[in-house]
Design a protein around this motif. Structure first.
Motif, PDB file in Angstrom:
ATOM      1  N   THR A 191     -73.521 -70.069 -52.362  1.00  0.00           N
ATOM      2  CA  THR A 191     -72.124 -70.353 -52.055  1.00  0.00           C
ATOM      3  C   THR A 191     -71.455 -69.123 -51.465  1.00  0.00           C
ATOM      4  OG1 THR A 191     -72.037 -71.960 -53.842  1.00  0.00           O
ATOM      5  CG2 THR A 191     -69.928 -71.122 -53.030  1.00  0.00           C
ATOM      6  N   PHE A 192     -71.693 -67.978 -52.048  1.00  0.00           N
ATOM      7  CA  PHE A 192     -71.139 -66.717 -51.550  1.00  0.00           C
ATOM      8  C   PHE A 192     -71.547 -66.465 -50.103  1.00  0.00           C
ATOM      9  CE2 PHE A 192     -70.025 -62.383 -51.235  1.00  0.00           C
ATOM     10  CZ  PHE A 192     -71.124 -61.647 -50.859  1.00  0.00           C
ATOM     11  N   ALA A 193     -72.821 -66.623 -49.804  1.00  0.00           N
ATOM     12  CA  ALA A 193     -73.310 -66.386 -48.444  1.00  0.00           C
ATOM     13  C   ALA A 193     -72.756 -67.417 -47.467  1.00  0.00           C
ATOM     14  CB  ALA A 193     -74.835 -66.394 -48.418  1.00  0.00           C
ATOM     15  N   PHE A 194     -72.663 -68.659 -47.902  1.00  0.00           N
ATOM     16  CA  PHE A 194     -72.118 -69.709 -47.042  1.00  0.00           C
ATOM     17  C   PHE A 194     -70.666 -69.413 -46.686  1.00  0.00           C
ATOM     18  CE2 PHE A 194     -71.721 -73.682 -45.062  1.00  0.00           C
ATOM     19  CZ  PHE A 194     -70.489 -74.210 -45.430  1.00  0.00           C
ATOM     20  N   GLU A 195     -69.877 -69.030 -47.684  1.00  0.00           N
ATOM     21  CA  GLU A 195     -68.468 -68.719 -47.429  1.00  0.00           C
ATOM     22  C   GLU A 195     -68.340 -67.549 -46.457  1.00  0.00           C
ATOM     23  OE1 GLU A 195     -66.897 -70.209 -51.795  1.00  0.00           O
ATOM     24  OE2 GLU A 195     -67.366 -68.096 -51.464  1.00  0.00           O
ATOM     25  N   ALA A 196     -69.164 -66.529 -46.646  1.00  0.00           N
ATOM     26  CA  ALA A 196     -69.142 -65.383 -45.730  1.00  0.00           C
ATOM     27  C   ALA A 196     -69.528 -65.819 -44.319  1.00  0.00           C
ATOM     28  CB  ALA A 196     -70.087 -64.289 -46.228  1.00  0.00           C
ATOM     29  N   SER A 197     -70.520 -66.694 -44.209  1.00  0.00           N
ATOM     30  CA  SER A 197     -70.941 -67.151 -42.880  1.00  0.00           C
ATOM     31  C   SER A 197     -69.837 -67.943 -42.185  1.00  0.00           C
ATOM     32  CB  SER A 197     -72.217 -67.997 -42.978  1.00  0.00           C
ATOM     33  OG  SER A 197     -71.952 -69.284 -43.497  1.00  0.00           O
ATOM     34  N   GLN A 198     -69.056 -68.675 -42.955  1.00  0.00           N
ATOM     35  CA  GLN A 198     -67.944 -69.425 -42.370  1.00  0.00           C
ATOM     36  C   GLN A 198     -66.874 -68.479 -41.822  1.00  0.00           C
ATOM     37  OE1 GLN A 198     -69.669 -72.146 -42.036  1.00  0.00           O
ATOM     38  NE2 GLN A 198     -67.970 -73.448 -42.573  1.00  0.00           N
ATOM     39  N   PHE A 199     -66.557 -67.422 -42.575  1.00  0.00           N
ATOM     40  CA  PHE A 199     -65.606 -66.425 -42.082  1.00  0.00           C
ATOM     41  C   PHE A 199     -66.125 -65.776 -40.800  1.00  0.00           C
ATOM     42  CE2 PHE A 199     -62.536 -66.827 -45.189  1.00  0.00           C
ATOM     43  CZ  PHE A 199     -62.949 -66.520 -46.474  1.00  0.00           C
ATOM     44  N   LEU A 200     -67.400 -65.415 -40.805  1.00  0.00           N
ATOM     45  CA  LEU A 200     -67.988 -64.776 -39.630  1.00  0.00           C
ATOM     46  C   LEU A 200     -68.035 -65.744 -38.449  1.00  0.00           C
ATOM     47  CD1 LEU A 200     -70.851 -62.839 -41.434  1.00  0.00           C
ATOM     48  CD2 LEU A 200     -68.788 -61.844 -40.401  1.00  0.00           C
ATOM     49  N   ARG A 201     -68.394 -66.981 -38.703  1.00  0.00           N
ATOM     50  CA  ARG A 201     -68.426 -67.993 -37.642  1.00  0.00           C
ATOM     51  C   ARG A 201     -67.045 -68.161 -37.007  1.00  0.00           C
ATOM     52  NH1 ARG A 201     -68.515 -73.938 -39.429  1.00  0.00           N
ATOM     53  NH2 ARG A 201     -66.360 -73.338 -39.583  1.00  0.00           N
ATOM     54  N   ASP A 202     -66.023 -68.083 -37.841  1.00  0.00           N
ATOM     55  CA  ASP A 202     -64.650 -68.256 -37.362  1.00  0.00           C
ATOM     56  C   ASP A 202     -64.020 -66.947 -36.887  1.00  0.00           C
ATOM     57  OD1 ASP A 202     -63.927 -70.718 -39.958  1.00  0.00           O
ATOM     58  OD2 ASP A 202     -64.915 -70.932 -38.003  1.00  0.00           O
ATOM     59  N   SER A 203     -64.803 -65.893 -36.786  1.00  0.00           N
ATOM     60  CA  SER A 203     -64.343 -64.556 -36.365  1.00  0.00           C
ATOM     61  C   SER A 203     -63.223 -64.018 -37.242  1.00  0.00           C
ATOM     62  CB  SER A 203     -63.895 -64.577 -34.896  1.00  0.00           C
ATOM     63  OG  SER A 203     -64.968 -64.951 -34.063  1.00  0.00           O
ATOM     64  N   GLU A 204     -63.263 -64.364 -38.511  1.00  0.00           N
ATOM     65  CA  GLU A 204     -62.308 -63.852 -39.499  1.00  0.00           C
ATOM     66  C   GLU A 204     -62.909 -62.585 -40.110  1.00  0.00           C
ATOM     67  OE1 GLU A 204     -59.327 -66.855 -39.188  1.00  0.00           O
ATOM     68  OE2 GLU A 204     -59.301 -64.965 -40.259  1.00  0.00           O
ATOM     69  N   TRP A 205     -62.917 -61.516 -39.307  1.00  0.00           N
ATOM     70  CA  TRP A 205     -63.642 -60.298 -39.674  1.00  0.00           C
ATOM     71  C   TRP A 205     -63.099 -59.646 -40.939  1.00  0.00           C
ATOM     72  CZ3 TRP A 205     -67.530 -61.450 -37.023  1.00  0.00           C
ATOM     73  CH2 TRP A 205     -67.437 -61.883 -35.708  1.00  0.00           C
ATOM     74  N   LEU A 206     -61.784 -59.567 -41.053  1.00  0.00           N
ATOM     75  CA  LEU A 206     -61.186 -58.936 -42.234  1.00  0.00           C
ATOM     76  C   LEU A 206     -61.493 -59.762 -43.484  1.00  0.00           C
ATOM     77  CD1 LEU A 206     -59.515 -56.705 -43.512  1.00  0.00           C
ATOM     78  CD2 LEU A 206     -57.449 -58.023 -42.939  1.00  0.00           C
ATOM     79  N   LEU A 207     -61.331 -61.077 -43.400  1.00  0.00           N
ATOM     80  CA  LEU A 207     -61.641 -61.920 -44.550  1.00  0.00           C
ATOM     81  C   LEU A 207     -63.121 -61.838 -44.910  1.00  0.00           C
ATOM     82  CD1 LEU A 207     -59.519 -65.133 -43.854  1.00  0.00           C
ATOM     83  CD2 LEU A 207     -59.112 -63.347 -45.565  1.00  0.00           C
ATOM     84  N   ALA A 208     -63.986 -61.792 -43.906  1.00  0.00           N
ATOM     85  CA  ALA A 208     -65.417 -61.651 -44.170  1.00  0.00           C
ATOM     86  C   ALA A 208     -65.708 -60.336 -44.881  1.00  0.00           C
ATOM     87  CB  ALA A 208     -66.211 -61.730 -42.867  1.00  0.00           C
ATOM     88  N   ALA A 209     -65.092 -59.247 -44.409  1.00  0.00           N
ATOM     89  CA  ALA A 209     -65.310 -57.936 -45.033  1.00  0.00           C
ATOM     90  C   ALA A 209     -64.779 -57.923 -46.465  1.00  0.00           C
ATOM     91  CB  ALA A 209     -64.645 -56.844 -44.202  1.00  0.00           C
ATOM     92  N   ILE A 210     -63.579 -58.452 -46.657  1.00  0.00           N
ATOM     93  CA  ILE A 210     -63.005 -58.515 -48.004  1.00  0.00           C
ATOM     94  C   ILE A 210     -63.906 -59.347 -48.915  1.00  0.00           C
ATOM     95  CG2 ILE A 210     -61.084 -59.445 -49.365  1.00  0.00           C
ATOM     96  CD1 ILE A 210     -59.266 -58.631 -46.964  1.00  0.00           C
TER      97      ILE A 210
END
Length: 125
Positions: free
Chosen positions: A83-102
């Motif tokens: 779940t953690f990795a999936f959520e991170a991949s969604q942020f990255l897919r959506d170019s939400e770099w700050l949210l992905a980093a956080i």
């Protein structure tokens, strides 16, 4: 409602037992010097999570209810890393770099802090 909860619980039991068996098997084969069992379980969990999600969302081969039971019950017990990795991949897919980093740094940091906090509290009790 109760039937859905029963299916989730049954799937969770299967996930728990699967994690225990696979992690133990890998650990016995590779030795105890590094947590290879956890790596294998978490890697497999991420793979299966992505596969199940895609089969349900993109190819409609799995119903939403079955997806929910499998991802929440089985995968929730097998590993939460998927779940953690999936959520991170969604942020990255959506170019939400700050949210992905956080998300990436925050989840890992929180996990480490909680482990050390658990160690510390166990010494007090």
């Amino acid at each position: 409602m109760w039937q859905k909860l029963a299916w989730i619980a049954l799937a969770g039991a299967g996930g728990t037992l699967s994690r225990y068996a696979l992690s133990g098997l890998v650990q016995n084969l590779c030795g105890a010097s590094f947590p290879w069992g956890t790596w294998v379980v978490n890697g497999l969990g991420c793979f299966l999570f992505g596969m199940i999600w895609a089969l349900a969302e993109e190819r409609l081969l799995i119903t939403g209810e079955i997806r929910f039971i499998v991802l929440t019950g089985f995968m929730g017990a097998f590993t939460t890393f998927s779940t953690f990795a999936f959520e991170a991949s969604q942020f990255l897919r959506d170019s939400e770099w700050l949210l992905a980093a956080i998300h990436l740094i925050g989840q890992n940091s929180l996990g480490l802090v909680c482990v050390f906090l658990g160690f510390a509290i166990s010494q007090i009790i």
